[in-house]
Design an enzyme around this catalytic site. Structure first.
Site, mmCIF file in Angstrom:
data_model
loop_
_atom_site.group_PDB
_atom_site.id
_atom_site.type_symbol
_atom_site.label_atom_id
_atom_site.label_comp_id
_atom_site.label_asym_id
_atom_site.label_seq_id
_atom_site.Cartn_x
_atom_site.Cartn_y
_atom_site.Cartn_z
ATOM 1 C CG ASN A 1 -7.278 -3.031 -5.750
ATOM 2 O OD1 ASN A 1 -6.365 -3.774 -5.389
ATOM 3 N ND2 ASN A 1 -7.651 -1.989 -5.009
ATOM 4 C CG ASP B 1 -2.002 1.070 1.121
ATOM 5 O OD1 ASP B 1 -2.319 1.488 -0.021
ATOM 6 O OD2 ASP B 1 -2.516 1.499 2.159
HETATM 7 C C1 FPP Z 1 -2.019 -0.166 -3.360
HETATM 8 O O1 FPP Z 1 -1.505 1.175 -3.352
HETATM 9 C C2 FPP Z 1 -1.414 -0.928 -4.452
HETATM 10 C C3 FPP Z 1 -2.104 -1.585 -5.433
HETATM 11 C C4 FPP Z 1 -3.571 -1.599 -5.500
HETATM 12 C C5 FPP Z 1 -1.411 -2.280 -6.528
HETATM 13 C C6 FPP Z 1 -0.146 -3.025 -6.160
HETATM 14 C C7 FPP Z 1 0.487 -3.446 -7.420
HETATM 15 C C8 FPP Z 1 1.810 -3.424 -7.692
HETATM 16 C C9 FPP Z 1 2.857 -3.070 -6.694
HETATM 17 C C10 FPP Z 1 2.290 -3.718 -9.080
HETATM 18 C C11 FPP Z 1 2.566 -5.115 -9.458
HETATM 19 C C12 FPP Z 1 2.755 -6.090 -8.404
HETATM 20 C C13 FPP Z 1 3.626 -7.127 -8.439
HETATM 21 C C14 FPP Z 1 3.502 -8.140 -7.373
HETATM 22 C C15 FPP Z 1 4.672 -7.291 -9.481
HETATM 23 P P1 FPP Z 1 -2.526 2.368 -3.598
HETATM 24 O O2 FPP Z 1 -2.614 2.602 -5.060
HETATM 25 O O3 FPP Z 1 -3.831 2.069 -2.924
HETATM 26 O O4 FPP Z 1 -1.773 3.538 -2.877
HETATM 27 P P2 FPP Z 1 -2.460 4.780 -2.172
HETATM 28 O O5 FPP Z 1 -3.167 4.229 -0.954
HETATM 29 O O6 FPP Z 1 -1.293 5.635 -1.801
HETATM 30 O O7 FPP Z 1 -3.386 5.429 -3.154
#
Ligand code: FPP
Length: 249
Positions: A77, A29
């Site tokens: 998501n 996150d």
């Molecule tokens: C949450 O941060 C993250 C995600 C919903 C996506 C995670 C995906 C990756 C790291 C890319 C690919 C993964 C792998 C395993 C290769 P957020 O977008 O909710 O952050 P925020 O809370 O700051 O908005």
């Protein structure tokens, strides 16, 4: 709780590597906020987050961790803008292409938790290949949660059990037998669950499996997460007193 005199004070990230948790789970996150802080599009945060995942997974393998489970994409998501979802999916594709190339050398076993049948045919094909190649590896097992939701996982398990019950083939219902209907069948429950990014909730991650996990929250945004951060989390875990509902002998 261990006591250290001033002279012996352990650094926060000092880990006893002979006594690691078997299974660490991480909620990835903070990618979006990391990008916003740099005036970059959110997608740049996910690209940085994917790099951090590579680094941390490699570190976990190197220190001899048995299981690492990461929450990469939840059942919720899909509500995000299409270009953000597409970027996450293509980062996963890129990661899996590279992982397949390196698998023989890395000997990391990769598994996927979640309903992957709704993903693109390319991604499904990559997942199938990754699964097949890594089937016989016995090193670190990395579980990537994709289109995963803890409640959804439990509902699916209940539906499957009910079907077998109707057919007269279901085992006696116990916590142990029920666990075998989950995506995580055969994987021990996470000992330590880490959430970077400053939020203090589980967000539908491993709802069944985290019943006795030690929780560790940090404000560090996932793309900034380093080996020192995971060491700090492991060291904190090593100072916890796990009683599983019992009392100290
Ligand atoms: C949450 O941060 C993250 C995600 C919903 C996506 C995670 C995906 C990756 C790291 C890319 C690919 C993964 C792998 C395993 C290769 P957020 O977008 O909710 O952050 P925020 O809370 O700051 O908005």
């Amino acid at each position: 709780m261990a006591f250290f005199s001033k002279k012996q004070t352990k650094k926060a990230e000092e880990v006893d590597f002979s006594n690691l948790p078997r299974h660490i789970a991480i909620i990835l996150d903070g990618n979006g906020r990391w990008a916003q802080q740099r005036n970059l599009p959110r997608t740049a945060g996910h690209a940085a987050g994917a790099e951090t995942f590579r680094k941390i997974a490699t570190y976990c393998r190197d220190i001899g961790l048995e299981y690492l489970t990461v929450y990469a994409f939840s059942t919720e998501n899909w509500k995000r803008p299409k270009n953000e979802v597409d970027t996450i999916m293509s980062l996963l594709e890129k990661y899996l292409y590279e992982a397949i190339d390196r698998m023989e050398r890395d000997k990391v076993k990769m598994c996927f938790f979640g309903d992957t049948t709704v993903l693109s045919p390319e991604l499904q094909e990559l997942i199938a290949r990754t699964r097949e190649i890594s089937l016989h590896y016995e090193g670190c097992q990395v579980n990537i949660c994709l289109n995963y939701g803890g409640r959804d996982e439990i509902l699916r398990a209940v539906a499957q059990y009910a079907q077998e019950y109707k057919a007269g083939t279901a085992p006696e219902l116990t916590e142990e037998s029920f666990s075998r209907y989950l995506y995580s069948a055969g994987v021990p429950d996470p000992d330590l669950l880490i959430r970077p990014g400053g939020e203090l909730r589980l967000s539908n991650f491993l709802m069944w499996q985290s019943a006795y996990s030690e929780l560790y929250f940090t404000d560090t945004l996932w793309p900034d997460f380093t080996e020192a951060d995971i060491n700090r989390a492991i060291a904190a875990y090593q100072h916890r007193d796990r009683r599983f509902g019992g009392i100290k002998p």
